[in-house]
Design a protein around this motif. Structure first.
Motif, short mmCIF file in Angstrom:
data_model
loop_
_atom_site.label_atom_id
_atom_site.label_comp_id
_atom_site.label_asym_id
_atom_site.label_seq_id
_atom_site.Cartn_x
_atom_site.Cartn_y
_atom_site.Cartn_z
N ASN A 227 0.83 -1.22 0.00
CA ASN A 227 0.00 0.00 0.00
C ASN A 227 0.85 1.26 0.00
O ASN A 227 0.53 2.23 -0.68
N LEU A 228 1.95 1.25 0.76
CA LEU A 228 2.83 2.41 0.76
C LEU A 228 3.45 2.62 -0.62
O LEU A 228 3.53 3.76 -1.11
N ALA A 229 3.85 1.52 -1.26
CA ALA A 229 4.43 1.63 -2.60
C ALA A 229 3.39 2.17 -3.58
O ALA A 229 3.72 3.00 -4.45
N GLN A 230 2.14 1.74 -3.44
CA GLN A 230 1.10 2.25 -4.33
C GLN A 230 0.83 3.73 -4.10
O GLN A 230 0.59 4.49 -5.05
N ALA A 231 0.85 4.15 -2.83
CA ALA A 231 0.65 5.57 -2.54
C ALA A 231 1.71 6.41 -3.25
O ALA A 231 1.41 7.44 -3.86
N PHE A 232 2.97 5.95 -3.18
CA PHE A 232 4.04 6.66 -3.89
C PHE A 232 3.85 6.56 -5.41
O PHE A 232 4.14 7.52 -6.14
N GLY A 233 3.35 5.42 -5.87
CA GLY A 233 3.11 5.25 -7.30
C GLY A 233 2.07 6.24 -7.82
O GLY A 233 2.26 6.86 -8.88
N TRP A 234 0.98 6.41 -7.07
CA TRP A 234 -0.03 7.40 -7.46
C TRP A 234 0.58 8.80 -7.42
O TRP A 234 0.29 9.64 -8.28
N GLY A 235 1.41 9.07 -6.41
CA GLY A 235 2.05 10.37 -6.33
C GLY A 235 2.95 10.64 -7.53
O GLY A 235 2.95 11.75 -8.09
N LEU A 236 3.69 9.63 -7.95
CA LEU A 236 4.57 9.80 -9.11
C LEU A 236 3.77 10.06 -10.38
O LEU A 236 4.19 10.87 -11.24
N MET A 237 2.61 9.41 -10.51
CA MET A 237 1.77 9.67 -11.68
C MET A 237 1.23 11.09 -11.67
O MET A 237 1.13 11.74 -12.71
N LEU A 238 0.88 11.58 -10.48
CA LEU A 238 0.43 12.97 -10.38
C LEU A 238 1.58 13.94 -10.67
O LEU A 238 1.37 14.99 -11.28
N GLY A 239 2.79 13.56 -10.23
CA GLY A 239 3.95 14.38 -10.56
C GLY A 239 4.18 14.45 -12.06
O GLY A 239 4.51 15.50 -12.62
N LEU A 240 3.99 13.29 -12.72
CA LEU A 240 4.12 13.26 -14.18
C LEU A 240 3.04 14.11 -14.83
O LEU A 240 3.30 14.82 -15.81
N GLN A 241 1.83 14.06 -14.29
CA GLN A 241 0.75 14.89 -14.82
C GLN A 241 1.10 16.37 -14.72
O GLN A 241 0.86 17.14 -15.65
N ASN A 242 1.68 16.76 -13.59
CA ASN A 242 2.09 18.15 -13.44
C ASN A 242 3.14 18.53 -14.48
O ASN A 242 3.11 19.62 -15.06
N ALA A 243 4.09 17.60 -14.70
CA ALA A 243 5.14 17.87 -15.68
C ALA A 243 4.59 18.00 -17.09
O ALA A 243 5.18 18.66 -17.95
N LEU A 244 3.44 17.36 -17.33
CA LEU A 244 2.80 17.41 -18.65
C LEU A 244 1.68 18.45 -18.70
O LEU A 244 0.77 18.35 -19.52
N ASP A 245 1.77 19.43 -17.81
CA ASP A 245 0.82 20.55 -17.78
C ASP A 245 -0.63 20.09 -17.61
O ASP A 245 -1.54 20.56 -18.29
N GLY A 246 -0.81 19.15 -16.67
CA GLY A 246 -2.17 18.74 -16.33
C GLY A 246 -2.80 17.77 -17.29
O GLY A 246 -4.03 17.61 -17.29
N TYR A 247 -2.00 17.09 -18.13
CA TYR A 247 -2.55 16.12 -19.08
C TYR A 247 -3.34 15.04 -18.33
O TYR A 247 -2.87 14.48 -17.35
N GLY A 248 -4.54 14.77 -18.80
CA GLY A 248 -5.41 13.78 -18.15
C GLY A 248 -6.56 14.43 -17.41
O GLY A 248 -7.57 13.78 -17.13
N GLY A 249 -6.41 15.71 -17.08
CA GLY A 249 -7.52 16.46 -16.53
C GLY A 249 -7.76 16.25 -15.05
O GLY A 249 -7.04 15.52 -14.36
#
Length: 217
Positions: free
Chosen positions: A108-130
């Motif tokens: 669960n901790l690894a997944q929490a970080f995984g979701w965080g990394l995906m949100l970080g990637l979304q930020n880097a892509l200027d909010g891609y995915g909405g």
């Protein structure tokens, strides 16, 4: 429409959190010598193998709907069908019990970080995915933290209880393990008396903030 969107946001994170939690227990058990879960087909990413109608569906989504209707902010949590583990078949039963139990919260901790990394990637892509993806990512962090913290409570048969049994000296471990028959009732009492409002749920927000800061979410 709000109810439909809320279910869409939370459904995948909840199912994934519970599925990987249970699969991690089974994988760790096989690694340390017990193939019971593997032989039962429970080391699987197929959520249908792990779903408990009450704990996986009714409870978490009931909490989400309760929050939506009342404006409350109870963290969604739930449980799946327990992965069968024969601790007597582990190579070092008392010692290895700790690692088998800890595997679920670690997933669960690894997944929490995984979701965080995906949100970080979304930020880097200027909010891609909405916004819907962003809300799902936040939900993924929160549900995994809630499941991790709840399972780390030192109450058998929760993972924290198993870890405590592994660490305690044998005579104390045996006595502590006798609480397992009352474990579910103890947990319900803690929920009903809102003890978790002070011991567990307040930890979610700061841990979420740390994960989002570390991952650039």
């Amino acid at each position: 429409m709000d109810i439909v969107l809320t279910i869409l946001v939370w459904a995948f994170p909840v199912l994934l959190a519970i599925t990987l939690h249970e699969a991690a227990h089974g994988y760790a058990a096989r690694h340390f010598g017990d193939p019971t879960a593997f032989l039962a087909g429970r080391i699987s990413l197929n959520p249908l193998r792990h779903i408990d109608p009450v704990g996986t569906i009714a409870v978490p989504f009931g909490i989400v709907l309760l929050n939506l209707v009342t404006g409350a902010s109870f963290p969604p949590f739930g449980w799946a069908k327990a992965v069968p583990v024969d601790f007597g078949r582990l190579r070092h039963p008392k010692r290895d019990m700790l690692w088998v139990a800890a595997a679920g919260p670690a997933a669960n901790l690894a997944q929490a970080f995984g979701w965080g990394l995906m949100l970080g990637l979304q930020n880097a892509l200027d909010g891609y995915g909405g916004d819907l993806f962003y809300q799902m990512g936040v939900a993924g962090i929160m549900v995994n933290l809630a499941l991790m913290l709840l399972n780390l409570l030192p109450i058998p048969p929760l993972d924290g209880g198993r870890i405590a049994i592994s660490l305690l000296p044998a005579p104390l471990a045996y006595r502590f393990a006798q609480l397992e028959r009352y474990g579910f009732m103890i947990l319900i009492a803690l929920l009903y008396l809102r003890v978790l409002d002070y011991l567990v749920w307040p930890l979610i927000a700061p841990l979420k903030a740390i994960i989002m800061a570390l991952t650039g979410a």
